[in-house]
Design a protein around this motif. Structure first.
Motif, PDB file in Angstrom:
ATOM      1  N   UNK A 108       0.826  -1.201   0.000  1.00  0.00           N
ATOM      2  CA  UNK A 108       0.000   0.000   0.000  1.00  0.00           C
ATOM      3  C   UNK A 108       0.863   1.255   0.000  1.00  0.00           C
ATOM      4  N   UNK A 109       1.919   1.243   0.820  1.00  0.00           N
ATOM      5  CA  UNK A 109       2.821   2.389   0.872  1.00  0.00           C
ATOM      6  C   UNK A 109       3.529   2.595  -0.471  1.00  0.00           C
ATOM      7  N   UNK A 110       3.948   1.506  -1.101  1.00  0.00           N
ATOM      8  CA  UNK A 110       4.598   1.620  -2.400  1.00  0.00           C
ATOM      9  C   UNK A 110       3.645   2.171  -3.455  1.00  0.00           C
ATOM     10  N   UNK A 111       2.398   1.713  -3.409  1.00  0.00           N
ATOM     11  CA  UNK A 111       1.399   2.202  -4.349  1.00  0.00           C
ATOM     12  C   UNK A 111       1.152   3.696  -4.155  1.00  0.00           C
ATOM     13  N   UNK A 112       1.029   4.106  -2.887  1.00  0.00           N
ATOM     14  CA  UNK A 112       0.824   5.516  -2.581  1.00  0.00           C
ATOM     15  C   UNK A 112       2.018   6.347  -3.024  1.00  0.00           C
ATOM     16  N   UNK A 113       3.212   5.825  -2.813  1.00  0.00           N
ATOM     17  CA  UNK A 113       4.420   6.530  -3.242  1.00  0.00           C
ATOM     18  C   UNK A 113       4.447   6.686  -4.760  1.00  0.00           C
ATOM     19  N   UNK A 172       1.808   6.900  -6.765  1.00  0.00           N
ATOM     20  CA  UNK A 172       0.822   7.920  -7.154  1.00  0.00           C
ATOM     21  C   UNK A 172       1.369   9.320  -6.883  1.00  0.00           C
ATOM     22  N   UNK A 173       1.984   9.505  -5.697  1.00  0.00           N
ATOM     23  CA  UNK A 173       2.564  10.811  -5.375  1.00  0.00           C
ATOM     24  C   UNK A 173       3.668  11.161  -6.373  1.00  0.00           C
ATOM     25  N   UNK A 174       4.467  10.160  -6.747  1.00  0.00           N
ATOM     26  CA  UNK A 174       5.511  10.388  -7.743  1.00  0.00           C
ATOM     27  C   UNK A 174       4.939  10.791  -9.097  1.00  0.00           C
ATOM     28  N   UNK A 175       3.841  10.132  -9.504  1.00  0.00           N
ATOM     29  CA  UNK A 175       3.206  10.475 -10.777  1.00  0.00           C
ATOM     30  C   UNK A 175       2.698  11.914 -10.757  1.00  0.00           C
ATOM     31  N   UNK A 176       2.072  12.313  -9.647  1.00  0.00           N
ATOM     32  CA  UNK A 176       1.583  13.690  -9.519  1.00  0.00           C
ATOM     33  C   UNK A 176       2.751  14.673  -9.557  1.00  0.00           C
ATOM     34  N   UNK A 177       3.817  14.348  -8.822  1.00  0.00           N
ATOM     35  CA  UNK A 177       4.974  15.242  -8.753  1.00  0.00           C
ATOM     36  C   UNK A 177       5.583  15.460 -10.135  1.00  0.00           C
ATOM     37  N   UNK A 189      -9.872   9.261 -14.791  1.00  0.00           N
ATOM     38  CA  UNK A 189      -8.580   9.672 -14.242  1.00  0.00           C
ATOM     39  C   UNK A 189      -8.624   9.643 -12.724  1.00  0.00           C
ATOM     40  N   UNK A 190      -9.728  10.123 -12.167  1.00  0.00           N
ATOM     41  CA  UNK A 190      -9.856  10.183 -10.709  1.00  0.00           C
ATOM     42  C   UNK A 190      -9.879   8.778 -10.116  1.00  0.00           C
ATOM     43  N   UNK A 191     -10.613   7.863 -10.749  1.00  0.00           N
ATOM     44  CA  UNK A 191     -10.641   6.482 -10.255  1.00  0.00           C
ATOM     45  C   UNK A 191      -9.263   5.835 -10.340  1.00  0.00           C
ATOM     46  N   UNK A 192      -8.513   6.126 -11.405  1.00  0.00           N
ATOM     47  CA  UNK A 192      -7.157   5.593 -11.533  1.00  0.00           C
ATOM     48  C   UNK A 192      -6.248   6.157 -10.451  1.00  0.00           C
ATOM     49  N   UNK A 193      -6.332   7.472 -10.239  1.00  0.00           N
ATOM     50  CA  UNK A 193      -5.521   8.100  -9.197  1.00  0.00           C
ATOM     51  C   UNK A 193      -5.850   7.520  -7.823  1.00  0.00           C
ATOM     52  N   UNK A 194      -7.140   7.274  -7.591  1.00  0.00           N
ATOM     53  CA  UNK A 194      -7.599   6.798  -6.284  1.00  0.00           C
ATOM     54  C   UNK A 194      -7.437   5.294  -6.113  1.00  0.00           C
ATOM     55  N   UNK A 195      -6.998   4.608  -7.145  1.00  0.00           N
ATOM     56  CA  UNK A 195      -6.900   3.147  -7.103  1.00  0.00           C
ATOM     57  C   UNK A 195      -8.225   2.522  -6.681  1.00  0.00           C
ATOM     58  N   UNK A 196      -9.318   3.132  -7.129  1.00  0.00           N
ATOM     59  CA  UNK A 196     -10.681   2.636  -6.915  1.00  0.00           C
ATOM     60  C   UNK A 196     -11.100   2.634  -5.440  1.00  0.00           C
ATOM     61  N   UNK A 197     -10.395   3.401  -4.623  1.00  0.00           N
ATOM     62  CA  UNK A 197     -10.766   3.514  -3.219  1.00  0.00           C
ATOM     63  C   UNK A 197     -11.680   4.726  -3.038  1.00  0.00           C
ATOM     64  N   UNK A 244       1.365   8.909 -16.624  1.00  0.00           N
ATOM     65  CA  UNK A 244       2.210   8.399 -15.546  1.00  0.00           C
ATOM     66  C   UNK A 244       1.470   7.364 -14.697  1.00  0.00           C
ATOM     67  N   UNK A 245       0.222   7.653 -14.363  1.00  0.00           N
ATOM     68  CA  UNK A 245      -0.545   6.717 -13.536  1.00  0.00           C
ATOM     69  C   UNK A 245      -0.818   5.423 -14.306  1.00  0.00           C
ATOM     70  N   UNK A 246      -1.151   5.545 -15.585  1.00  0.00           N
ATOM     71  CA  UNK A 246      -1.405   4.355 -16.406  1.00  0.00           C
ATOM     72  C   UNK A 246      -0.142   3.526 -16.554  1.00  0.00           C
TER      73      UNK A 246
END
Length: 364
Positions: A7-12, A14-19, A280-288, A330-332
């Motif tokens: 989970x932490x790696x996934x979050x990292x 996503x943050x990297x993609x945004x950055x 895009x939002x669902x991809x960013x959120x990983x469906x959470x 980046x997210x894709x």
């Protein structure tokens, strides 16, 4: 490696993609702008510079929360539905009919009736691709994309010819809704409509449904392994249909909330790709569902930042669109790499199991 570490790696990621998406946008600003520092400051800080800008973020985020939730639900079932745009139009249209042509009800009851009509309209329109997928394995990408055009063109025809307000002039719209059924603003200085609270309630509802109910468990299990779910006694066809219908209901609800909170009537082409932004939002959120709320707010922040930057500097707001496109890439890309990594792990596991069996056979 435990689940929390993944989970932490996934979050990292996503943050990297945004950055990196935002960083690329800033680099472009330095190339095209004569005052890049002022443009970046307007883009980053402008959305928070006034109560009006903050309220604009919340108002823009509201329909995105609904479309993001709609797609997160159906993606959890591993159904790549692209039909939220059509379901949003149909739900908004049916709800608008209830708002315009049902009279004599108390305002609170009338609003509830409108919301129910919108939910039903989106759900029924979602039933079509869900049924086709569940019973004939029809490709949901193709069917939902085609049905989007059916919904948009059909509602456009009806609003231009059958239900058009005679007093609208050259604008294709219904008569304006009564003021007592509109979603009011919190205050004159902070004009956020009350739809944001309905959106927040929808986030809680979807989260509870997905993670605290049997239906949600079955939906997620079907999405992870439909064969295992079928062998376990889950009625997979029913789950597929229900997931697309729930997705359609959420999209339809988002449509009528946008109409009651922003436009005050049903007008032609009221959605500017709200549902495709929801992907895009669902991809960013990983469906959470909780992450959908945050992703929608961030996406709306980018849109408002682009508008403020265009007003206060020499850079067009299309830069925000560039950042959004880069986010998708980046997210894709991260999702593809994760998928390939998972496949590789599964192949290695199956190879190890086969090797162990061969060793045992030789020993015997």
């Amino acid at each position: 490696m435990n689940k929390r570490h993944f989970l932490y790696l996934d979050l990292l990621g996503i943050i990297g993609a945004i950055f990196f998406a935002v960083l690329c946008g800033f680099i472009i600003i330095f190339f095209v702008s004569e005052e890049p520092n002022a443009a970046i400051a307007s883009f980053v800080l402008g959305p928070f510079s006034s109560p009006f800008n903050i309220s604009t973020i919340l108002n823009k985020a509201t329909p995105l929360i609904f479309t993001g939730l709609a797609l997160a639900v159906v993606f959890q079932t591993n159904i790549f539905s692209m039909g939220a745009e059509g379901q949003l139009y149909v739900g908004g249209f049916v709800g608008a009919l209830a708002a315009t042509y049902i009279h004599g009800l108390p305002a609170t009851i009338h609003i509830l009736v409108i919301l129910i009509f919108a939910l039903a309209g989106g759900a029924i329109f979602g039933f079509i691709p869900g049924y086709l997928k569940a019973n004939w394995n029809a490709n949901e990408v193709v069917t939902t994309l085609m049905l989007n055009y059916v919904a948009i063109i059909s509602t456009s025809y009806l609003i231009n010819n059958v239900f058009k307000d005679p007093e609208s002039g050259g604008f294709a719209r219904m008569p304006f809704f009564d003021k007592d059924i509109l979603l009011g603003k919190i205050s004159g200085t902070f004009p956020v409509h009350y739809g944001i609270f309905i959106a927040a309630a929808a986030v809680v509802f979807v989260y509870m449904m997905l993670y605290k109910t049997r239906l949600g468990y079955e939906m997620r299990l079907v999405g992870q392994n439909i064969d295992f779910a079928r062998y376990g006694g889950i009625k997979t066809r029913r789950i597929i249909i229900l997931s697309v219908m729930i997705s359609g209901a959420l999209a339809g609800l988002g449509g009528i909330i946008e109409l009651m909170g922003v436009h005050g009537t049903y007008k032609d082409s009221f959605s500017i790709n709200l549902a495709f932004d929801g992907i895009i939002i669902a991809l960013l959120a990983r469906n959470n569902p909780i992450a959908v709320l945050l992703a929608a707010l961030f996406y709306a922040y980018l849109q408002v930042g682009g508008q403020v930057m265009q007003a206060e500097s020499d850079v067009s707001r299309e830069l925000a669109v560039i950042i959004q496109v880069l986010l998708v890439l980046f997210v894709s890309a991260q999702a593809v790499f994760n998928y390939l990594k998972q496949r590789s792990i599964m192949k290695n596991k199956s190879g190890n199991i086969s090797g162990d069996k061969a060793v045992k056979a030789n020993v015997v």
